[in-house]
Structure formats: C-alpha cells, structure tokens
Enzyme design. Structure first.
Site, PDB file in Angstrom:
ATOM      1  N   ASP A 246       0.840  -1.221   0.000  1.00 35.76           N
ATOM      2  CA  ASP A 246       0.000   0.000   0.000  1.00 35.76           C
ATOM      3  C   ASP A 246       0.865   1.258   0.000  1.00 35.76           C
ATOM      4  O   ASP A 246       0.544   2.248  -0.666  1.00 35.76           O
ATOM      5  CB  ASP A 246      -0.939   0.007   1.219  1.00 35.76           C
ATOM      6  N   ALA A 282       9.093   2.106   5.028  1.00 35.84           N
ATOM      7  CA  ALA A 282       7.945   1.495   5.726  1.00 35.84           C
ATOM      8  C   ALA A 282       8.293   0.128   6.314  1.00 35.84           C
ATOM      9  O   ALA A 282       7.851  -0.195   7.420  1.00 35.84           O
ATOM     10  CB  ALA A 282       6.756   1.378   4.765  1.00 35.84           C
ATOM     11  N   GLY A 287       3.821  -1.929  11.866  1.00 40.04           N
ATOM     12  CA  GLY A 287       2.446  -1.531  11.543  1.00 40.04           C
ATOM     13  C   GLY A 287       2.284  -1.115  10.096  1.00 40.04           C
ATOM     14  O   GLY A 287       3.251  -1.053   9.329  1.00 40.04           O
TER      15      GLY A 287
HETATM   16  P1  ATP Z   1       2.180  -6.476   1.468  1.00 46.83           P
HETATM   17  O1  ATP Z   1       1.004  -7.349   1.084  1.00 46.83           O
HETATM   18  O2  ATP Z   1       3.142  -7.104   2.442  1.00 46.83           O
HETATM   19  O3  ATP Z   1       1.824  -5.087   1.835  1.00 46.83           O
HETATM   20  P2  ATP Z   1       2.835  -6.763  -1.344  1.00 46.83           P
HETATM   21  O4  ATP Z   1       2.931  -8.260  -1.473  1.00 46.83           O
HETATM   22  O5  ATP Z   1       1.656  -6.077  -1.936  1.00 46.83           O
HETATM   23  O6  ATP Z   1       3.074  -6.310   0.147  1.00 46.83           O
HETATM   24  P3  ATP Z   1       5.639  -6.519  -2.022  1.00 46.83           P
HETATM   25  O7  ATP Z   1       6.034  -6.854  -3.400  1.00 46.83           O
HETATM   26  O8  ATP Z   1       5.940  -7.492  -0.937  1.00 46.83           O
HETATM   27  O9  ATP Z   1       4.107  -6.080  -2.035  1.00 46.83           O
HETATM   28  O10 ATP Z   1       6.355  -5.140  -1.590  1.00 46.83           O
HETATM   29  C1  ATP Z   1       6.084  -3.902  -2.240  1.00 46.83           C
HETATM   30  C2  ATP Z   1       7.375  -3.122  -2.365  1.00 46.83           C
HETATM   31  O11 ATP Z   1       7.912  -2.877  -1.054  1.00 46.83           O
HETATM   32  C3  ATP Z   1       8.491  -3.851  -3.116  1.00 46.83           C
HETATM   33  O12 ATP Z   1       8.395  -3.605  -4.516  1.00 46.83           O
HETATM   34  C4  ATP Z   1       9.742  -3.224  -2.519  1.00 46.83           C
HETATM   35  O13 ATP Z   1      10.050  -2.015  -3.173  1.00 46.83           O
HETATM   36  C5  ATP Z   1       9.311  -2.914  -1.068  1.00 46.83           C
HETATM   37  N1  ATP Z   1       9.778  -3.975  -0.151  1.00 46.83           N
HETATM   38  C6  ATP Z   1       9.077  -5.053   0.272  1.00 46.83           C
HETATM   39  N2  ATP Z   1       9.830  -5.828   1.093  1.00 46.83           N
HETATM   40  C7  ATP Z   1      11.027  -5.215   1.188  1.00 46.83           C
HETATM   41  C8  ATP Z   1      12.257  -5.495   1.890  1.00 46.83           C
HETATM   42  N3  ATP Z   1      12.383  -6.588   2.653  1.00 46.83           N
HETATM   43  N4  ATP Z   1      13.284  -4.627   1.752  1.00 46.83           N
HETATM   44  C9  ATP Z   1      13.183  -3.507   0.992  1.00 46.83           C
HETATM   45  N5  ATP Z   1      12.051  -3.181   0.310  1.00 46.83           N
HETATM   46  C10 ATP Z   1      11.000  -4.019   0.395  1.00 46.83           C
END
Ligand code: ATP
Length: 312
Positions: A246, A282, A287
């Site tokens: 988000d 984030a 949270g």
């Molecule tokens: P969630 O459902 O946990 O909110 P999501 O599955 O929709 O997340 P992700 O692809 O896990 O989305 O993460 C979104 C973005 O956050 C990634 O493209 C990356 O830029 C950043 N991100 C996520 N995890 C990490 C991490 N461990 N370290 C650095 N950046 C991260």
C-alpha cells in the site's frame, strides 16, 4: 492536481495471543490495539503523506469505528468524500501469535455498500488528474469509476489486490496496473508462476502499463512493446513488511502526479524508484499506517543513500 482514491476502509482489531485458538478453544489475549486499515484507506494516507492532494471516496458505517476512520483520514490531510451507510464500518479481526503468524477474519461491512457511484463521486473522478483503485470494493463500482475516468482523461492506476479475477475489458481500460507476484500470476492465468518476465508480457498484452512488485527484490516495470526495466529494492533491515504494498502504490501515485502524469517507461521508472524508497522506509517500521513515510522523509532517505553510493 488531485488524486482520487476510491476504496475500502477497515478498523483492524489486532489481538496478540500466545497461540491462535483452535476450534472451540478460548484463549486470553496478551495485548490489543485497534488501527486504521483497508487498502483504500492505507493507499489514500500513503498518497497524501507522499505529498499529493487526495480525495478519498469511501463508505463508512454510522458508528464509532466510522467516526474514528474519518477523523484519522482528515488528520492525514485527506479530503473525505464519505458515504455513511446503514452497515457496520468494515473491520478485520487479526490474531498474531508469538511466532508472528497471523489469522485474519475480514468483515467488508460498509465497504460492500459502495455501489452505484453518485453524480458527485463521478464528478470528482472526472475532475481528478489520477484515480487509484483496488479490489476491496465491488467490481461493478470499480468498473463504473474507470469508465468515468476514461471519459474525462483521468489517469487510472489499478492495484489488483487482493487477488481476484478482473474482466479483460477492465484491464484494457486501465493506464497502470500494479500487482505483486502472486496477483500477477493469478491475473495471467498461471497460478504457479512462470517467471517474472513472462508474466509481465502476458499482462502488458492487455495494453496497459504494468508494475509487478517483487518484495525485497524490488519491482519490474513494463509497457507494451518495450523491454521491461527492473528497479531494485533499497537494501534495508526489514522489521515488518505489513503495508509495504500500500505504501508503494500511494507513493507511486503521488510521484506520477507530481511529474508529467505520462505513463511512458521513463516516467513509470522514476515513480517506481520513489515508491521503492518509500516502501523501504515502511518495512523498517512496525504496523501499516504508522509506518508510511512523508515526502520529506523519503527525500531525506534518498539523498542519504545517494551520498553513501558516491562515497563508496
Ligand atoms: P504487502 O502485502 O506485504 O503489503 P505486497 O505483497 O503487496 O506487500 P511486495 O512486493 O511485498 O508487495 O512489496 C512492495 C514493495 O515494497 C516492493 O516492490 C519493494 O520495493 C518494497 N519492499 C518489500 N519488502 C522489502 C524489503 N524486505 N526490503 C526492501 N524493500 C522491500
């Protein structure tokens, strides 16, 4: 320049427990907190904190939870276009055990009543520069909002989350689709996944630009007919990735809105670089909503990282 976010708002009721109760079992909670949540609400807050002027179209119940969510959204600087309906405000009951495993029950409540967009809501969408949508809202409402946006040349960003089937004509009408790997595979009809780049080519085949987020790997940016570009994640010590997606979507929308709002590859990559920095901040904090950074924080973080790169 205005970004309209249309979507869900929930009050997340988080219970810390030693273990998640089995059927028929009662356990005592070790701690309890209630937080604002829901993808629409989180993304509206993330877009506003990233510096955009945000209008949030949402349905809330006529209850204390609805009052609280409305107050918190206004405090985040969001202009609220809230329907107050005869249904309880959306909520999620979340059990988190000592190993940080969780079990979640969501009650859509008022979110399911966000149907038949009103003239006022459609006029807001038409007047906006950008429209941000997710799939926690009835799909017919998402479709009507996209139609209104297209007629008025409002740029549409659809975050197709949580994972669900999306009609092909809806995908064709969207400017930018943002999905994580799991949602990308589901939309491409390949639930086992077949490699990031092949998923991306299936998705850009609908004619829209696509961003696939890859967690700690960053994100892939694709536009029809061009080679995709990988934007790496910023390396950080992640503590809690709740709300990373988000934060990414909101920061991406604000960055695109600040720029030319063009959906060419270079503009999408620039917005994705800003969004990966916001999401990296984030994930270092606990949270969802409390972890979302402000524009100043993201700019300071990016300056610090670029200084480190030049020194090394
Ligand atoms: P969630 O459902 O946990 O909110 P999501 O599955 O929709 O997340 P992700 O692809 O896990 O989305 O993460 C979104 C973005 O956050 C990634 O493209 C990356 O830029 C950043 N991100 C996520 N995890 C990490 C991490 N461990 N370290 C650095 N950046 C991260």
């Amino acid at each position: 320049m205005t970004v309209v976010v249309l979507g869900s708002a929930n009050l997340d009721l988080v219970y810390e427990v030693e273990r998640i109760p089995a059927p028929g079992e009662t356990v005592l909670s070790r701690g309890f907190e209630a937080f604002p949540g829901g993808k629409g609400n989180n993304q509206a807050i993330a877009t506003a904190r990233a510096g955009a002027d945000v209008r949030f179209i949402v349905a809330l119940g006529r209850d204390a939870a609805g009052d609280r969510l409305a107050d918190e959204a206004r405090r985040a600087g969001i202009t609220l276009q809230a329907r107050r309906v005869d249904a309880p405000t959306g909520s999620a009951v979340i059990f988190v055990d000592q190993h940080a495993e969780n079990s979640i029950v969501v009650n859509s409540g008022a979110n399911a009543a966000l149907v038949d967009p009103t003239m006022g809501e459609l006029a807001d969408i038409a007047a906006a520069d950008l429209l941000v949508l997710q799939l926690e809202t009835p799909i017919a409402t998402v479709g009507a909002a996209v139609t209104a946006a297209r007629a008025a040349a409002t740029t549409v960003i659809l975050n197709a989350a949580p994972s669900a089937a999306v009609p092909a004509e809806l995908l064709r009408a969207v400017d930018v689709l943002v999905v994580n790997e799991h949602e990308a595979a589901e939309l491409a009809g390949e639930p086992d996944g077949t490699g990031e780049r092949s998923l991306l080519s299936v998705l850009t085949g609908h004619g829209c630009a696509v961003i696939v987020t890859l967690g700690s790997d960053g994100a892939l940016v694709g536009v029809p007919g061009q080679d995709p570009v990988k934007v790496p994640a910023v390396k950080v010590d992640a503590k809690d990735t709740t709300g990373a997606g988000d934060t990414f979507v909101g920061a991406f929308a604000a960055a695109l809105d600040r720029g030319t709002r063009s959906t060419d590859l270079a503009s999408l990559v620039a917005a994705t670089e800003f969004a990966t920095a916001a999401a990296a901040i984030a994930v270092q904090r606990k949270g969802a909503v409390p972890s979302i950074p402000t524009l100043e924080e993201v700019e300071r973080f990016r300056k610090g990282r670029s200084r480190e790169r030049h020194q090394s």
